[in-house]
Design a protein around this motif. Structure first.
Motif, PDB file in Angstrom:
ATOM      1  N   VAL A 204       0.837  -1.199   0.000  1.00  0.00           N
ATOM      2  CA  VAL A 204       0.000   0.000   0.000  1.00  0.00           C
ATOM      3  C   VAL A 204       0.878   1.258   0.000  1.00  0.00           C
ATOM      4  N   GLY A 205       1.964   1.234   0.774  1.00  0.00           N
ATOM      5  CA  GLY A 205       2.888   2.362   0.770  1.00  0.00           C
ATOM      6  C   GLY A 205       3.507   2.593  -0.598  1.00  0.00           C
ATOM      7  N   THR A 206       3.829   1.498  -1.294  1.00  0.00           N
ATOM      8  CA  THR A 206       4.367   1.604  -2.650  1.00  0.00           C
ATOM      9  C   THR A 206       3.349   2.232  -3.587  1.00  0.00           C
ATOM     10  N   ILE A 207       2.095   1.808  -3.475  1.00  0.00           N
ATOM     11  CA  ILE A 207       1.018   2.403  -4.278  1.00  0.00           C
ATOM     12  C   ILE A 207       0.923   3.894  -3.979  1.00  0.00           C
ATOM     13  N   ALA A 208       0.979   4.262  -2.696  1.00  0.00           N
ATOM     14  CA  ALA A 208       0.890   5.669  -2.300  1.00  0.00           C
ATOM     15  C   ALA A 208       2.011   6.487  -2.938  1.00  0.00           C
ATOM     16  N   HIS A 209       3.231   5.996  -2.814  1.00  0.00           N
ATOM     17  CA  HIS A 209       4.387   6.715  -3.358  1.00  0.00           C
ATOM     18  C   HIS A 209       4.260   6.868  -4.871  1.00  0.00           C
ATOM     19  N   LEU A 210       3.811   5.818  -5.531  1.00  0.00           N
ATOM     20  CA  LEU A 210       3.666   5.843  -6.987  1.00  0.00           C
ATOM     21  C   LEU A 210       2.600   6.839  -7.425  1.00  0.00           C
ATOM     22  N   LEU A 211       1.466   6.867  -6.725  1.00  0.00           N
ATOM     23  CA  LEU A 211       0.382   7.792  -7.091  1.00  0.00           C
ATOM     24  C   LEU A 211       0.789   9.244  -6.865  1.00  0.00           C
ATOM     25  N   LEU A 212       1.545   9.490  -5.807  1.00  0.00           N
ATOM     26  CA  LEU A 212       1.915  10.861  -5.448  1.00  0.00           C
ATOM     27  C   LEU A 212       3.091  11.395  -6.253  1.00  0.00           C
ATOM     28  N   THR A 213       3.928  10.491  -6.784  1.00  0.00           N
ATOM     29  CA  THR A 213       5.185  10.948  -7.397  1.00  0.00           C
ATOM     30  C   THR A 213       5.455  10.416  -8.794  1.00  0.00           C
ATOM     31  N   ASP A 214       4.735   9.377  -9.211  1.00  0.00           N
ATOM     32  CA  ASP A 214       5.023   8.658 -10.456  1.00  0.00           C
ATOM     33  C   ASP A 214       6.388   7.966 -10.392  1.00  0.00           C
ATOM     34  N   HIS A 215       6.865   7.685  -9.179  1.00  0.00           N
ATOM     35  CA  HIS A 215       8.123   6.963  -8.969  1.00  0.00           C
ATOM     36  C   HIS A 215       7.896   5.867  -7.932  1.00  0.00           C
ATOM     37  N   LEU A 216       8.532   4.722  -8.125  1.00  0.00           N
ATOM     38  CA  LEU A 216       8.540   3.700  -7.095  1.00  0.00           C
ATOM     39  C   LEU A 216       9.480   4.127  -5.966  1.00  0.00           C
ATOM     40  N   PRO A 217       9.203   3.747  -4.730  1.00  0.00           N
ATOM     41  CA  PRO A 217      10.108   4.106  -3.621  1.00  0.00           C
ATOM     42  C   PRO A 217      11.453   3.400  -3.756  1.00  0.00           C
ATOM     43  N   TYR A 218      12.496   4.058  -3.301  1.00  0.00           N
ATOM     44  CA  TYR A 218      13.856   3.506  -3.311  1.00  0.00           C
ATOM     45  C   TYR A 218      14.322   3.134  -4.729  1.00  0.00           C
ATOM     46  N   ASP A 219      13.791   3.790  -5.736  1.00  0.00           N
ATOM     47  CA  ASP A 219      14.029   3.397  -7.125  1.00  0.00           C
ATOM     48  C   ASP A 219      14.722   4.529  -7.878  1.00  0.00           C
ATOM     49  N   THR A 220      15.820   4.206  -8.553  1.00  0.00           N
ATOM     50  CA  THR A 220      16.509   5.206  -9.368  1.00  0.00           C
ATOM     51  C   THR A 220      16.133   5.101 -10.831  1.00  0.00           C
ATOM     52  N   GLY A 221      15.226   4.185 -11.167  1.00  0.00           N
ATOM     53  CA  GLY A 221      14.729   4.110 -12.532  1.00  0.00           C
ATOM     54  C   GLY A 221      15.425   3.115 -13.423  1.00  0.00           C
ATOM     55  N   GLY A 222      16.407   2.343 -12.929  1.00  0.00           N
ATOM     56  CA  GLY A 222      17.074   1.340 -13.756  1.00  0.00           C
ATOM     57  C   GLY A 222      16.122   0.215 -14.138  1.00  0.00           C
ATOM     58  N   PRO A 223      16.376  -0.467 -15.269  1.00  0.00           N
ATOM     59  CA  PRO A 223      15.435  -1.491 -15.755  1.00  0.00           C
ATOM     60  C   PRO A 223      15.267  -2.681 -14.822  1.00  0.00           C
ATOM     61  N   PHE A 224      16.296  -3.004 -14.028  1.00  0.00           N
ATOM     62  CA  PHE A 224      16.205  -4.151 -13.118  1.00  0.00           C
ATOM     63  C   PHE A 224      16.164  -3.710 -11.657  1.00  0.00           C
ATOM     64  N   GLU A 225      15.872  -2.440 -11.426  1.00  0.00           N
ATOM     65  CA  GLU A 225      15.923  -1.888 -10.079  1.00  0.00           C
ATOM     66  C   GLU A 225      15.001  -2.605  -9.092  1.00  0.00           C
ATOM     67  N   PRO A 226      13.754  -2.970  -9.480  1.00  0.00           N
ATOM     68  CA  PRO A 226      12.886  -3.655  -8.513  1.00  0.00           C
ATOM     69  C   PRO A 226      13.455  -4.965  -7.985  1.00  0.00           C
ATOM     70  N   LEU A 227      14.419  -5.567  -8.697  1.00  0.00           N
ATOM     71  CA  LEU A 227      14.989  -6.838  -8.271  1.00  0.00           C
ATOM     72  C   LEU A 227      16.222  -6.670  -7.395  1.00  0.00           C
ATOM     73  N   ARG A 228      16.738  -5.455  -7.270  1.00  0.00           N
ATOM     74  CA  ARG A 228      18.000  -5.228  -6.567  1.00  0.00           C
ATOM     75  C   ARG A 228      17.754  -4.860  -5.107  1.00  0.00           C
ATOM     76  N   LEU A 229      18.208  -5.725  -4.209  1.00  0.00           N
ATOM     77  CA  LEU A 229      18.034  -5.453  -2.782  1.00  0.00           C
ATOM     78  C   LEU A 229      18.907  -4.297  -2.318  1.00  0.00           C
ATOM     79  N   ALA A 230      19.964  -3.993  -3.061  1.00  0.00           N
ATOM     80  CA  ALA A 230      20.862  -2.908  -2.665  1.00  0.00           C
ATOM     81  C   ALA A 230      20.145  -1.564  -2.629  1.00  0.00           C
ATOM     82  N   ARG A 231      19.056  -1.431  -3.352  1.00  0.00           N
ATOM     83  CA  ARG A 231      18.349  -0.144  -3.381  1.00  0.00           C
ATOM     84  C   ARG A 231      17.818   0.242  -1.996  1.00  0.00           C
ATOM     85  N   PHE A 232      17.564  -0.738  -1.138  1.00  0.00           N
ATOM     86  CA  PHE A 232      16.999  -0.437   0.174  1.00  0.00           C
ATOM     87  C   PHE A 232      18.038   0.133   1.149  1.00  0.00           C
TER      88      PHE A 232
END
Length: 283
Positions: A204-232
């Motif tokens: 739900v927090g991810t949905i909130a961040h996405l709706l408010l910013t058009d960005h996923l949290p902890y995300d720099t926009g790389g193509p495989f970013e959602p799979l990288r634990l280092a982003r946290f």
């Protein structure tokens, strides 16, 4: 190619109107019921032996116990003969507004903040009903694609849909196995520690961040970013850093839902809904 076509009959009361789309396990149709009018129907792709049908229709049984205005309503379930064989189906309310994903796309770069807080409050309130069962039901796949947007007159009303991956938590550990969509998964789920109520809150927090910013949290926009634990390991950029209409209190609520450590995160949907209502009421 879809299993059913416009004009096909399902039992004595349903007629297929049109194909709506499909996922990995099921197809969706708009259907007309002889007495109830327009409904949606979920048709499973797998061969439906009696045992398989019972398992696949577990979603319908589960949803039938969760009576809440922000959870999709179920009307009927059964099997139908298709050209590929017998398949299980269930019917549910048809929500003509489409998904929250589509709704957000029409408001880029950001959904208006008051609308987002309304959506989040409704979403958390519906999810709380599932979380408060004993043992709790965990959705495990909350995304903008699995939330439906409709209206009651001029008022927005969202429904949580697609409980296909939902599961009762283990009554002792209060956890369930990991499933779902990587971009919306909590860090501990990605690390293999299982789902909890706090993991649904992360979604739900991810949905909130996405709706408010058009960005996923902890995300720099790389193509495989959602799979990288280092982003946290990076600090979370609060929604206000992208969107000046977001106030400090909403920043804090979203940030609490997106704490990397689940022990520090908002623990359940009820607490999240309460925080959102307290903000709306000024305390």
């Amino acid at each position: 190619m879809s299993l059913l076509h416009p004009g096909d009959r399902v039992g004595e009361t349903l007629v297929v109107d049109r194909f709506l789309g499909e996922g990995a396990f099921a197809e969706a149709y708009r259907v007309e019921h002889a007495y109830l009018g327009r409904l949606a129907m979920k048709l499973f792709k797998q061969v439906a032996s009696e045992e398989q049908t019972h398992d696949l229709l577990g979603e319908a049984r589960l949803l039938s116990t969760l009576g809440h205005p922000n959870i999709i309503r179920i009307f009927d379930a059964g099997t139908v003969t298709t050209p590929a064989g017998r398949r299980g189906y269930f019917t549910m309310e048809y929500v003509p507004g489409g998904t929250l994903q589509r709704f957000a796309a029409g408001h880029r770069p950001a959904v208006p903040t008051p609308v987002v807080t309304d959506v989040l409050t409704q979403l958390a309130s519906g999810l709380a009903v599932a979380h408060e069962l004993d043992p709790p039901v965990l959705h495990r796949d909350l995304t903008t694609a699995n939330v439906l947007v409709g209206y009651d007159g001029p008022s927005l009303r969202i429904r949580i849909g697609d409980f296909g991956l939902a599961k009762h938590a283990d009554p002792f550990t209060m956890l369930a196995s990991a499933q779902g969509t990587y971009a919306f998964m909590a860090p501990e789920v990605l690390r293999g520690f299982g789902y909890s109520r706090a993991a649904d809150v992360w979604s739900v927090g991810t949905i909130a961040h996405l709706l408010l910013t058009d960005h996923l949290p902890y995300d720099t926009g790389g193509p495989f970013e959602p799979l990288r634990l280092a982003r946290f390991r990076r600090p979370l950029l609060p929604p206000s850093s992208y969107n000046e209409t977001v106030d400090a209190e909403l920043d804090a609520i979203v940030g609490a839902a997106l704490e990397v450590d689940p022990d520090r995160r908002t623990p359940s949907a009820r607490q999240l809904a309460d925080a959102l209502r307290a903000r709306a009421g000024g305390g």
